[in-house]
Enzyme design. Structure first.
Site, PDB file in Angstrom:
ATOM      1  N   ALA A 266       0.842  -1.181   0.000  1.00  0.00           N
ATOM      2  CA  ALA A 266       0.000   0.000   0.000  1.00  0.00           C
ATOM      3  C   ALA A 266       0.882   1.238   0.000  1.00  0.00           C
ATOM      4  CB  ALA A 266      -0.896   0.021   1.241  1.00  0.00           C
ATOM      5  N   MET A 267       0.235   2.393  -0.201  1.00  0.00           N
ATOM      6  CA  MET A 267       1.007   3.634  -0.271  1.00  0.00           C
ATOM      7  C   MET A 267       0.260   4.770   0.412  1.00  0.00           C
ATOM      8  SD  MET A 267       3.704   5.228  -1.213  1.00  0.00           S
ATOM      9  CE  MET A 267       3.894   6.962  -0.830  1.00  0.00           C
ATOM     10  N   GLU A 268       1.010   5.509   1.227  1.00  0.00           N
ATOM     11  CA  GLU A 268       0.421   6.503   2.133  1.00  0.00           C
ATOM     12  C   GLU A 268       0.195   7.885   1.513  1.00  0.00           C
ATOM     13  OE1 GLU A 268       3.637   5.264   2.406  1.00  0.00           O
ATOM     14  OE2 GLU A 268       5.027   6.839   3.033  1.00  0.00           O
ATOM     15  N   ASN A 269      -0.051   8.009   0.201  1.00  0.00           N
ATOM     16  CA  ASN A 269      -0.277   9.303  -0.433  1.00  0.00           C
ATOM     17  C   ASN A 269      -1.200  10.166   0.425  1.00  0.00           C
ATOM     18  OD1 ASN A 269       0.880   8.055  -2.866  1.00  0.00           O
ATOM     19  ND2 ASN A 269      -1.078   6.972  -2.903  1.00  0.00           N
ATOM     20  N   GLU A 302      -0.391   2.779   7.050  1.00  0.00           N
ATOM     21  CA  GLU A 302      -0.495   3.891   6.093  1.00  0.00           C
ATOM     22  C   GLU A 302      -1.130   5.112   6.760  1.00  0.00           C
ATOM     23  OE1 GLU A 302       1.312   3.283   3.727  1.00  0.00           O
ATOM     24  OE2 GLU A 302       1.270   1.093   3.764  1.00  0.00           O
ATOM     25  N   HIS A 305       1.409   6.965   8.853  1.00  0.00           N
ATOM     26  CA  HIS A 305       2.350   7.758   8.048  1.00  0.00           C
ATOM     27  C   HIS A 305       1.907   9.215   7.922  1.00  0.00           C
ATOM     28  CE1 HIS A 305       5.606   5.339   6.592  1.00  0.00           C
ATOM     29  NE2 HIS A 305       4.879   4.482   5.904  1.00  0.00           N
TER      30      HIS A 305
HETATM   31  N1  B3K Z   1       5.872   3.852   1.601  1.00  0.00           N
HETATM   32  C1  B3K Z   1       5.350   2.771   0.826  1.00  0.00           C
HETATM   33  C2  B3K Z   1       6.403   1.968   0.135  1.00  0.00           C
HETATM   34  C3  B3K Z   1       6.803   2.501  -1.175  1.00  0.00           C
HETATM   35  C4  B3K Z   1       7.710   1.544  -1.906  1.00  0.00           C
HETATM   36  C5  B3K Z   1       8.182   2.118  -3.171  1.00  0.00           C
HETATM   37  N2  B3K Z   1       8.999   1.210  -3.952  1.00  0.00           N
HETATM   38  C6  B3K Z   1       4.499   1.859   1.648  1.00  0.00           C
HETATM   39  C7  B3K Z   1       4.750   1.891   3.084  1.00  0.00           C
HETATM   40  O1  B3K Z   1       5.792   1.535   3.577  1.00  0.00           O
HETATM   41  O2  B3K Z   1       3.895   2.322   3.795  1.00  0.00           O
HETATM   42 ZN    ZN Z   2       5.503   2.597   5.379  1.00  0.00          ZN
END
Ligand code: B3K
Ligand code: ZN
Length: 869
Positions: A266-269, A302, A305
């Site tokens: 997942a990604m914390e955008n 997430e 973050h």
């Molecule tokens: N910050 C993202 C990970 C991104 C990886 C990019 N190759 C997910 C996380 O650790 O929450």
């Molecule tokens: Zn993370």
């Protein structure tokens, strides 16, 4: 050769320009997407007036035009070389408009903006934004983003980006547009957009200061019934962060989108998390208890973050653990609070000791704060995440919970809106505690798993007990010699009844290479419980006798160490069996372990979840990590023998316990019920090793009666991996027909087959790759088949004909052109060749060489392969 240069931490330079605002306009069309970016830029204070502005842009981005303060940029004013676009002779303040053309439908790397399964989605961390437009794609350049999305209304009714929607409208030709604005300045890696035909599940959360936040989770309509658990987890995470860290959410809307094509979890955008469906969808019928818990922890991770990562971000990518290690620690504590501290700790330590310790022992070993990299994607590692979390945990242990909280308060207050370093984090801890943490910082700069040797002596005449602690750390690629770490070693001394000797539970602080700790008024020789709760990420060496381990497994005052004592006892026994196998001696079962296992089985005081863990033998992966030279066959056969022998010796007890744990009650995701199912499945696993038709019937009945995936899948796995081949094939088929339309369940189905240790696995895997539900572009499918076969089926992958290795190299070469990040991840097993016998070493190296000979290798695969040969 890779064209990408090595980047060093020591070369860090602050940016010469800052971007005040970023206005983006996306025209999403099937063939191509046009991106217009409008940037307001100022030269940074103190920067050289001649300094060029450096923008990053991937080779796949077509530059259409560049306009500076309304004028097309003169040819001599800019230059594009590799990933850098440099602009010269610039005023102190100016506006830059840049138009680019990109092709999301052809983007199989799943970085930047991509279209898959009819959904546009982005992944910009770490360096994906440069695949969208030219921009200073580095985390210390933060700006306020306003984003307009334009797309066909019927195909893409939902248009999302970060922040709040501020305007929308319709256009000719069935198109529509929406504009989003995110008031919080952020680095480009937190940018996100989504466009698609998605359904949503909504709820609200009222923050501690009384603000009502709209919560939305988007997914395909067919998955709408699988979103409630993620929503519930999100609300609990929001509340926990207020209570435990004093952190409140800062926008009026929080969105999560589930997509099936995603490189990681997942990604914390900011305000718009994008999730792999595997980490957000959950329903009892289709999702195991373990997967439910993963959803909960990733949703929380997430969300956390938002403060540890977004409000306070990283200065550069060497600081990645600043946000990742800290956020993993936060999600670990959250899960521990939601369930059980001991169970969670066992799970964390098991993963650390198998996978992270193996990473530390391999060619890619690196410090929690690496010094250099070619491709940053290769450093989203167990070291940065899991060991990074251990480092934060050690600070928590050294300072205690109150000072630690003061430290995080200071850190957030001092650095809100900034891009900072791990040194800044430790400094906040040092400032609130008045402690000197300079030696502690070696945990960030030195790689490798330290060894902790403990010896003791008891002086009966003086009633003094002494513990002599000695630390060392093996060489790793970045340094041969290591300086001593500042290590918290939590201990207790127990008397011969197993009771804690008052006053002896404490945290010893080891700072020298060798140190003696003295305990006075100790009336009889005590038994030490060492490294309680796994208080430091080290390998402990203390000469316990088998009898002492058996005693500790019952009496230790630390739950984690009770588990650990039983595990170490089993490890020793397994190591003796491994040696027997290698010496061609027949296996034999030692009585001690049977006694310990029997007393655990009978003990009604132990809760079922803990019992299930206590009864589970150390994994093949952990035994491999511990081995000097890994012998996959000996490890597999020894463990298989022991499981079977324990099943046989305690057959009636396993069956009784299975029956006791069987229940007619409808599925519930409660702690008690999760524990019950876990123990029931453990019992079934043992019984099924006996190749007895009665237990096959038991497994089939569990499969058929189950109203939940946890019990159904465990039964399927037990049968599929058994020697009853006809029943295995029939049950796999039945499962397939029941669940073929559930993509995530099919990943489980693929994984169960890819991990089957019976001979012939490679041929079965080749068939799975031809199966209609397999899709070689989908990372979840690749992980389920190729990842599982190469990492969770060691006897077959490491077969001496070398075909497993050749198979993996073929896949890497194929995938490198399509998705370099995934290719590089899958390469890991081949990089571990040094731990195997000469014949396997040679076979594995040959495949690495073959990969390296490929002319246009990505930086991702090149870095890992070249560091490994
Ligand atoms: N910050 C993202 C990970 C991104 C990886 C990019 N190759 C997910 C996380 O650790 O929450
Ligand atoms: Zn993370």
């Amino acid at each position: 050769m890779s064209q990408k240069p090595v980047i060093y931490l020591k070369d860090y330079q602050a940016p010469a320009y800052q971007i005040l605002t970023t206005d983006l306009r996306f025209e999403l069309n099937t063939e191509e997407t046009l991106v217009t970016s409008h940037l307001r830029i100022v030269r940074a204070e103190g920067a050289d007036t001649q300094a060029p502005l450096q923008l990053h842009g991937h080779e796949s981005v077509e530059l259409i035009s560049l306009t500076l303060d309304g004028q097309p940029l003169a040819a001599q004013q800019w230059q594009r070389e590799g990933e850098l676009l440099s602009l010269q002779a610039l005023p102190a303040e100016f506006e830059l408009i840049c138009v680019t053309r990109i092709h999301p439908a052809q983007n199989t790397a799943l970085e930047g903006l991509y279209l898959s399964d009819g959904i546009y989605a982005t992944q910009c961390e770490a360096e994906g934004f440069r695949r969208i437009t030219f921009f200073p794609d580095r985390p210390d350049v933060m700006s306020v983003f306003t984003t307009t999305l334009i797309a066909d209304q019927s195909q893409y009714p939902i248009l999302l980006s970060n922040g709040n929607p501020i305007a929308q409208g319709e256009l000719e030709g069935g198109r529509h547009w929406v504009t989003w604005q995110d008031p919080h300045p952020k680095p480009a890696y937190l940018f996100a957009l989504v466009a698609g035909n998605l359904s949503k599940f909504e709820d609200h959360f009222t923050t501690v200061s009384g603000r009502k936040v709209l919560l939305q989770i988007y997914a395909e309509a067919k998955d709408l019934d699988k979103l409630a658990y993620a929503m519930d987890s999100l609300k609990r995470a929001m509340q926990w962060d207020e209570e435990v860290y004093g952190r409140e959410y800062d926008l009026d809307i929080y969105m999560i989108v589930a997509v099936d094509f995603f490189n990681m979890g997942a990604m914390e955008n900011k305000g718009l998390n994008i999730f792999n469906t595997a980490c957000v969808l959950a329903h009892p019928r289709t999702t195991t208890d373990a997967a439910f818990q993963r959803v909960e922890s990733v949703v929380a991770h997430e969300y956390f973050h938002n403060w540890s990562g977004n409000r306070v971000t990283c200065r550069d990518w060497f600081q990645l653990s600043l946000k990742e290690g800290f956020t993993v620690f936060r999600d670990q504590c959250f899960s521990a609070d939601m369930h059980s501290e001991t169970l969670k700790r066992v799970e964390e330590v098991s993963m650390l000791r198998t996978a992270q310790f193996a990473e530390d022992a391999g060619p890619m070993a690196h410090p929690v704060r690496p010094e250099s990299f070619i491709e940053i994607s290769n450093f989203y590692t167990l070291t940065v995440y899991e060991k990074g979390a251990e480092v934060v945990r050690m600070l928590h242990t050294l300072l205690g919970p109150e000072l630690f909280r003061q430290g995080t308060d200071l850190y957030f207050a001092r650095h809100d809106g900034q891009a900072v370093t791990t040194d800044d984090f430790v400094q906040a801890m040092a400032d609130v505690s008045g402690r000197d943490l300079s030696q502690f910082k070696r945990w960030y700069s030195q790689a490798g798993t330290p060894r902790l040797q403990v010896r003791d002596e008891y002086d009966a005449a003086q009633q003094i007990y002494r513990l002599r602690l000695k630390q060392s750390c093996p060489a790793t690629p970045e340094a041969a010699e290591k300086l001593p770490f500042h290590m918290p070693v939590k201990i207790s001394l127990l008397d011969d009844e197993g009771a804690l000797i008052p006053g002896t539970q404490q945290v010893l602080e080891l700072t020298a290479a060798e140190q003696v700790f003295e305990f006075t008024q100790i009336q009889a020789q005590p038994l030490p419980s060492l490294l309680q709760g796994f208080s430091a990420p080290v390998k402990l060496d203390y000469p316990y006798t088998d009898a002492q381990l058996a005693f500790l497994s019952k009496h230790d005052n630390d739950g984690f160490n009770r588990w650990e004592a039983g595990q170490q006892l089993a490890v020793r026994l397994l190591q003796r069996l491994i040696a027997d196998y290698q010496a061609g001696k027949p296996f034999s079962l030692e009585a001690r372990l049977v006694e310990v296992w029997s007393s655990i089985l009978e003990d009604e005081q132990i809760d079922p979840a803990m019992k299930s863990l206590l009864l589970t033998l150390p994994s093949e992966a952990y035994l491999s990590e511990l081995a000097e030279v890994i012998d996959p066959d000996a490890i597999h056969q020894a463990r298989r023998f022991l499981r079977q022998a324990l099943a046989q010796a305690l057959e009636a007890q396993w069956l009784n316990l299975w029956t006791a744990m069987d229940s007619e009650a409808a599925y519930q995701p409660t702690r008690e019920e999760i524990a019950r199912r876990s123990l029931k499945n453990t019992c079934l696993g043992y019984l099924m090793t006996l190749d007895n038709a009665a237990y096959l019937a038991l497994a089939e009945s569990q499969f058929n009666a189950a109203d939940n995936m946890t019990e159904q899948q465990a039964a399927l796995m037990a049968v599929a991996h058994s020697n009853f081949s006809d029943s295995a094939a029939a049950l796999l088929d039945e499962f397939f027909h029941q669940w073929q339309h559930e993509s995530l369940v099919m990943n489980q189905w693929l994984g169960i087959q890819a991990s089957d240790p019976k001979p012939g696995a490679l041929a079965r895997v080749e068939l799975l790759r031809q199966h209609p539900i397999y899709d070689a572009r989908n990372p979840n499918k690749l992980r389920a088949v190729i990842g599982t076969f190469c990492q969770q089926n060691p006897v077959n992958f490491h077969a001496l004909d070398g075909q497993g290795y050749a198979f993996l190299a073929d896949r890497i070469l194929e995938l490198d052109r399509q998705n370099p990040q995934i290719a590089s991840r899958l390469l890991t097993p081949l990089t571990r060749w040094r731990k195997y016998d000469a014949q396997r070493q040679q076979l594995m190296q040959a495949q690495l060489q073959r990969i390296l000979q490929e002319p246009n290798l990505s930086g991702d695969v090149y870095e890992v392969a070249s560091k490994s040969v």
